[in-house]
Enzyme design. Structure first.
Site, PDB file in Angstrom:
ATOM      1  N   GLY A   1      13.815  -9.899 -14.345  1.00 48.20           N
ATOM      2  CA  GLY A   1      12.441 -10.260 -14.036  1.00 48.20           C
ATOM      3  C   GLY A   1      12.214 -10.664 -12.601  1.00 48.20           C
ATOM      4  CB  SER A   2       9.772 -13.144 -11.379  1.00 44.43           C
ATOM      5  OG  SER A   2       9.116 -13.467 -10.180  1.00 44.43           O
ATOM      6  CB  CYS A   3      10.720 -11.346  -6.397  1.00 42.33           C
ATOM      7  SG  CYS A   3      10.361  -9.591  -6.547  1.00 42.33           S
ATOM      8  CB  THR A   4       9.528 -16.304  -8.301  1.00 41.40           C
ATOM      9  OG1 THR A   4       8.400 -15.572  -7.802  1.00 41.40           O
ATOM     10  CG2 THR A   4       9.334 -17.761  -7.917  1.00 41.40           C
ATOM     11  N   GLY A   5      12.856 -15.650  -9.034  1.00 41.93           N
ATOM     12  CA  GLY A   5      14.093 -16.218  -9.562  1.00 41.93           C
ATOM     13  C   GLY A   5      14.997 -16.743  -8.466  1.00 41.93           C
TER      14      GLY A   5
END
Length: 306
Positions: free
Chosen positions: A64-68
């Site tokens: 999932g997200s790049c914000t990981g």
């Protein structure tokens, strides 16, 4: 003697030991892990309710997200990170969070990739020690020598990437410290991806303006303090609050103030006021054939397909 010994690809060097937390299901750190405690909060994940802090986490990869990467940065800087990460496949997003912690704040954890067979062999292992790129697995607790809680920072420069004159100027600090540190991080990621050279880009879209906690703000403000400026037209992802109206909407100041400050930091670096997760809808949307750097998951999918 260890029950198993595995050699793998060291994505970030270091030493660690601890109880193994294993799952054959990928984990999204953004929305799946509490950035302040390290608890896995994804109710659909097999490890739901477990706490990552000070344990060796083995997962096939992130999900999932790049914000990981920002969530992992939070965990490293607040002391609730895993002792180490072990992947089946190379994971760029989570490894990036570790590299930023290492390059900018001299904090780190080891990251290893052990491949399909090596990863499957960890299923019944309970305790792990990582040292010099070798993973040792045990079924029982071991009286093992203590290893540093924080890996010693040693700058590593890849030697496999061809650099032009400007690249070298950036790397040697000729365009300021912010650009120099950014270049170190870019080269480490490029090496992980097997790149042999860098490409010039025409625009960027930044996902890092989502407030995940104090580390995300510290990251951006540190770049500002080092004199960072964007060098191509740059748009910003949506931030965590309505920049103009969060107070009248009743948002807690504990979120509203730092989330707004995070947006200000990126504006101070010269980014455009956009605050959207759909940069392809802006007038500045790229044309076919342009080389761009976009973060934010759906924007990445759009850019790589359309």
């Amino acid at each position: 003697m260890p029950d198993i010994s595995l050699s793998g690809r060291s994505l970030v060097a270091g030493s660690a030991q601890g109880e193994l937390l294993y799952s054959d299901v990928g984990l999204s750190f953004w929305g799946g892990v509490d950035p302040f405690s390290g608890e896995i909060i994804d109710r659909h994940h097999p490890l739901w309710g477990e706490v990552l802090a000070h344990r060796v986490l083995a997962i096939p990869s992130g999900r999932g997200s790049c914000t990981g990467s920002s969530v992992l940065l939070e965990l490293i800087l607040n002391g609730h990170a895993p002792a180490a990460l072990v992947f089946e496949h190379v994971d760029d997003i989570l490894t990036l969070g570790v590299l930023i912690a290492e390059q900018m704040f001299h904090r780190s954890i080891p990251v290893m990739c052990v491949g399909r067979e090596g990863f499957a062999a960890l299923r019944d292992v309970r305790y792990v020690q990582i040292e010099a790129g070798l993973l040792s697995g045990f079924s029982q607790p071991q009286l093992m020598p203590e290893v540093p809680a924080v890996a010693v920072y040693t700058p590593v420069l890849p030697s496999t990437i061809t650099l032009n004159c400007r690249d070298r100027e950036l790397l040697e600090g000729g365009h300021g410290k912010a650009a120099q540190v950014a270049m170190h991080i870019i080269l480490r990621i490029a090496e992980l991806q097997g790149a042999t050279e860098l490409l010039d880009i025409t625009q960027a879209h930044i996902d890092g303006c989502i407030y995940t906690g104090p580390a995300s703000l510290r990251f951006a403000q540190q770049l500002v303090a080092w004199g960072a400026n964007v060098s191509v037209p740059t748009t910003l992802n949506s931030i965590s609050v309505d920049k103009r109206r969060w107070r009248e909407q009743g948002i807690d100041v504990a979120l509203g103030v730092p989330a707004s400050q995070l947006g200000d930091a990126y504006l101070a670096m010269g980014a455009k006021v956009s605050f959207t997760c759909a940069p392809y809808l802006l007038d500045s949307a790229p044309k076919a054939g342009e080389q761009i750097v976009w973060a934010e998951s759906n924007a990445v999918v759009y850019a790589n397909s359309v």
